[in-house]
Design a protein around this motif. Structure first.
Motif, PDB file in Angstrom:
ATOM      1  N   MET A  75       0.865  -1.257  -0.048  1.00 16.58           N
ATOM      2  CA  MET A  75      -0.132  -0.090  -0.009  1.00 16.58           C
ATOM      3  C   MET A  75       0.782   1.240  -0.067  1.00 16.58           C
ATOM      4  O   MET A  75       0.653   2.152  -0.614  1.00 16.58           O
ATOM      5  CB  MET A  75      -1.034  -0.063   1.254  1.00 16.58           C
ATOM      6  CG  MET A  75      -1.725   1.259   1.356  1.00 16.58           C
ATOM      7  SD  MET A  75      -2.627   1.354   2.720  1.00 16.58           S
ATOM      8  CE  MET A  75      -1.514   1.799   4.080  1.00 16.58           C
ATOM      9  N   THR A  76       1.844   1.336   0.680  1.00 15.20           N
ATOM     10  CA  THR A  76       2.758   2.416   0.967  1.00 15.20           C
ATOM     11  C   THR A  76       3.611   2.734  -0.448  1.00 15.20           C
ATOM     12  O   THR A  76       3.564   3.926  -0.743  1.00 15.20           O
ATOM     13  CB  THR A  76       3.766   2.412   1.996  1.00 15.20           C
ATOM     14  OG1 THR A  76       4.746   1.410   1.864  1.00 15.20           O
ATOM     15  CG2 THR A  76       3.139   2.547   3.530  1.00 15.20           C
ATOM     16  N   ILE A  81       3.142   6.387  -5.459  1.00 14.60           N
ATOM     17  CA  ILE A  81       2.969   6.738  -6.791  1.00 14.60           C
ATOM     18  C   ILE A  81       1.910   7.977  -6.836  1.00 14.60           C
ATOM     19  O   ILE A  81       1.897   8.808  -7.799  1.00 14.60           O
ATOM     20  CB  ILE A  81       2.555   5.384  -7.520  1.00 14.60           C
ATOM     21  CG1 ILE A  81       3.798   4.502  -7.691  1.00 14.60           C
ATOM     22  CG2 ILE A  81       2.239   5.812  -9.199  1.00 14.60           C
ATOM     23  CD1 ILE A  81       3.481   3.109  -8.328  1.00 14.60           C
ATOM     24  N   THR A  82       0.916   7.653  -6.210  1.00 17.37           N
ATOM     25  CA  THR A  82       0.078   8.816  -5.932  1.00 17.37           C
ATOM     26  C   THR A  82       0.499  10.037  -5.777  1.00 17.37           C
ATOM     27  O   THR A  82       0.230  11.225  -6.279  1.00 17.37           O
ATOM     28  CB  THR A  82      -1.335   8.193  -5.043  1.00 17.37           C
ATOM     29  OG1 THR A  82      -1.667   6.935  -5.315  1.00 17.37           O
ATOM     30  CG2 THR A  82      -2.564   9.401  -5.108  1.00 17.37           C
ATOM     31  N   ALA A  83       1.338  10.127  -4.578  1.00 17.35           N
ATOM     32  CA  ALA A  83       2.142  11.201  -4.212  1.00 17.35           C
ATOM     33  C   ALA A  83       2.855  11.975  -5.315  1.00 17.35           C
ATOM     34  O   ALA A  83       2.870  12.953  -5.329  1.00 17.35           O
ATOM     35  CB  ALA A  83       2.886  11.064  -3.064  1.00 17.35           C
ATOM     36  N   LYS A  90       7.944  15.133  -0.944  1.00 17.41           N
ATOM     37  CA  LYS A  90       8.179  14.826   0.242  1.00 17.41           C
ATOM     38  C   LYS A  90       7.447  13.536   0.708  1.00 17.41           C
ATOM     39  O   LYS A  90       7.990  12.610   1.297  1.00 17.41           O
ATOM     40  CB  LYS A  90       7.973  16.092   1.328  1.00 17.41           C
ATOM     41  CG  LYS A  90       8.795  16.139   2.235  1.00 17.41           C
ATOM     42  CD  LYS A  90       8.763  17.590   3.032  1.00 17.41           C
ATOM     43  CE  LYS A  90       9.267  17.405   4.233  1.00 17.41           C
ATOM     44  NZ  LYS A  90       9.099  18.693   5.020  1.00 17.41           N
ATOM     45  N   LEU A  91       6.303  13.356   0.536  1.00 11.15           N
ATOM     46  CA  LEU A  91       5.316  12.392   0.904  1.00 11.15           C
ATOM     47  C   LEU A  91       5.720  11.186   0.357  1.00 11.15           C
ATOM     48  O   LEU A  91       5.767   9.947   0.844  1.00 11.15           O
ATOM     49  CB  LEU A  91       3.721  12.623   0.617  1.00 11.15           C
ATOM     50  CG  LEU A  91       2.627  11.582   0.922  1.00 11.15           C
ATOM     51  CD1 LEU A  91       2.868  11.435   2.624  1.00 11.15           C
ATOM     52  CD2 LEU A  91       1.402  11.994   0.611  1.00 11.15           C
ATOM     53  N   ALA A  92       6.065  11.214  -1.174  1.00  9.71           N
ATOM     54  CA  ALA A  92       6.438  10.047  -1.680  1.00  9.71           C
ATOM     55  C   ALA A  92       7.666   9.466  -1.245  1.00  9.71           C
ATOM     56  O   ALA A  92       7.748   8.138  -1.061  1.00  9.71           O
ATOM     57  CB  ALA A  92       6.602  10.321  -3.315  1.00  9.71           C
TER      58      ALA A  92
ATOM     59  N   VAL B  11      -4.596   7.423  -8.769  1.00  7.31           N
ATOM     60  CA  VAL B  11      -5.272   6.449  -7.942  1.00  7.31           C
ATOM     61  C   VAL B  11      -5.314   7.098  -6.865  1.00  7.31           C
ATOM     62  O   VAL B  11      -4.180   7.405  -5.854  1.00  7.31           O
ATOM     63  CB  VAL B  11      -4.690   4.928  -7.807  1.00  7.31           C
ATOM     64  CG1 VAL B  11      -5.866   4.037  -7.021  1.00  7.31           C
ATOM     65  CG2 VAL B  11      -4.521   4.465  -8.849  1.00  7.31           C
ATOM     66  N   SER B  12      -6.679   7.272  -5.989  1.00 13.96           N
ATOM     67  CA  SER B  12      -6.572   8.221  -4.823  1.00 13.96           C
ATOM     68  C   SER B  12      -6.096   7.338  -3.572  1.00 13.96           C
ATOM     69  O   SER B  12      -5.948   6.041  -3.768  1.00 13.96           O
ATOM     70  CB  SER B  12      -7.976   8.551  -4.637  1.00 13.96           C
ATOM     71  OG  SER B  12      -8.795   7.478  -4.252  1.00 13.96           O
TER      72      SER B  12
END
Lengths: 206, 98
Positions: A75-76, A81-83, A90-92, B11-12
């Protein structure tokens, strides 16, 4: 003035081909582990009782914890990838650090799990192992080989993710150009997928 | 234009989290069937593989973005899995008919 990029000049970037290549590699991985799963099914078919008896030696708790760890790490990676798509560098990076942490946690668990068995002499060539019936020997051989090969994939996946993190830091992976992050994610998910099958087949079936 | 949209489908976070919840629930299901109800229901190879495959589809479709990517990836994976499944079935048939 129009900037011309010659074919094969080294400046072209084709994310679709990049990803397609990664998938082709993943197919060879599926067949590699697939072959081992066929070996497992054949020997299970021939040594049902012994496999059942030997599987009680495995620690379901550690197996379950490791399953949850891998699912969470998947999940992380997916979230990183979303980030990056949302340009949140930074979040990625944070999510990828978390993934590396989970990878390490998985390996530490594996170390203790194997360590406990090796302490009991349950490893090919050791005292306890040599006195097991042939079917149980096969079970443990397959267990060490398949989970060991899987652990090697965890290490490789971790290195791949670390490499991508460096590229994110250097701004070489951006919201426009993130296929390498997707590819490292694909590899990581494949490793997760293999564990999804290894876990019930070795730890749970009774 | 549609192609570009496909390529940049985001993708959210909640979709990613939802997939995680699904995967955890299926893990709990497969462990519970195996451990808690060990005497009532035995986890057969078939049940275990069905649950594992459901999890695999969740991972492949959402985490590996197959749901949002071009169709070619789904076709290619389908071909690979068909190939592998035929190897598997042929081997199993060989052993159970001896």
């Amino acid at each position: 003035m129009k900037h011309l990029v010659l074919p094969n000049s080294g400046h072209n970037y084709d994310s679709e081909a990049f990803k397609l290549g990664m998938w082709l590699f993943l197919f060879t991985e599926i067949l590699l582990f697939g072959g081992l799963f066929i070996v497992y099914f054949v020997y299970r078919n021939l040594n049902g009782e012994a496999f059942l008896h030997a599987s009680y030696e495995l620690d379901v708790t550690i197996g379950t914890i490791n399953t949850i760890i891998l699912i969470t790490s998947s999940m992380t990676v997916a979230m990183s990838i979303t980030a990056i798509q949302k340009n949140n560098k930074k979040l990625a990076l944070g999510l990828l650090w978390l993934t590396l942490f989970f990878a390490l946690a998985f390996l530490v668990n594996k170390y203790f799990e194997w360590g406990a068995k090796i302490d009991h002499g349950l490893f090919p060539g050791m005292e306890h192992y040599l006195h097991l019936p042939p079917g149980e020997k096969l079970f443990f051989f397959l267990y060490y080989f398949m989970t060991g090969l899987h652990a090697v994939h965890i290490i490789v996946g971790g290195i791949f993710i670390g490499f991508v993190m460096k590229r994110i830091k250097d701004n070489e992976v951006t919201d426009e150009k993130f296929t390498i992050l997707e590819n490292s994610g694909l590899y990581w998910h494949l490793v997760d997928l293999i564990w999804i099958y290894l876990f019930p087949l070795f730890y749970l079936i009774n | 234009m549609k192609d570009k949209e496909n390529k940049h489908h985001v993708v959210s976070y909640s979709e990613n989290f939802g997939t995680w919840v699904g995967l955890i629930l299926l893990t709990i299901l497969t462990v519970t069937v195996s451990v808690v109800n060990a005497n009532l229901i035995t986890l057969t190879v078939v049940t275990a593989l069905l649950i594992a495959s459901t999890k695999a589809i969740l991972v492949a479709y959402w985490y590996m973005h197959l749901k949002f990517d071009k169709k070619i990836y789904r076709i290619m994976l389908g071909v690979t899995m068909t190939l592998f499944t035929s190897f598997m079935i042929l081997t199993i048939i060989d052993y159970i008919t001896r």
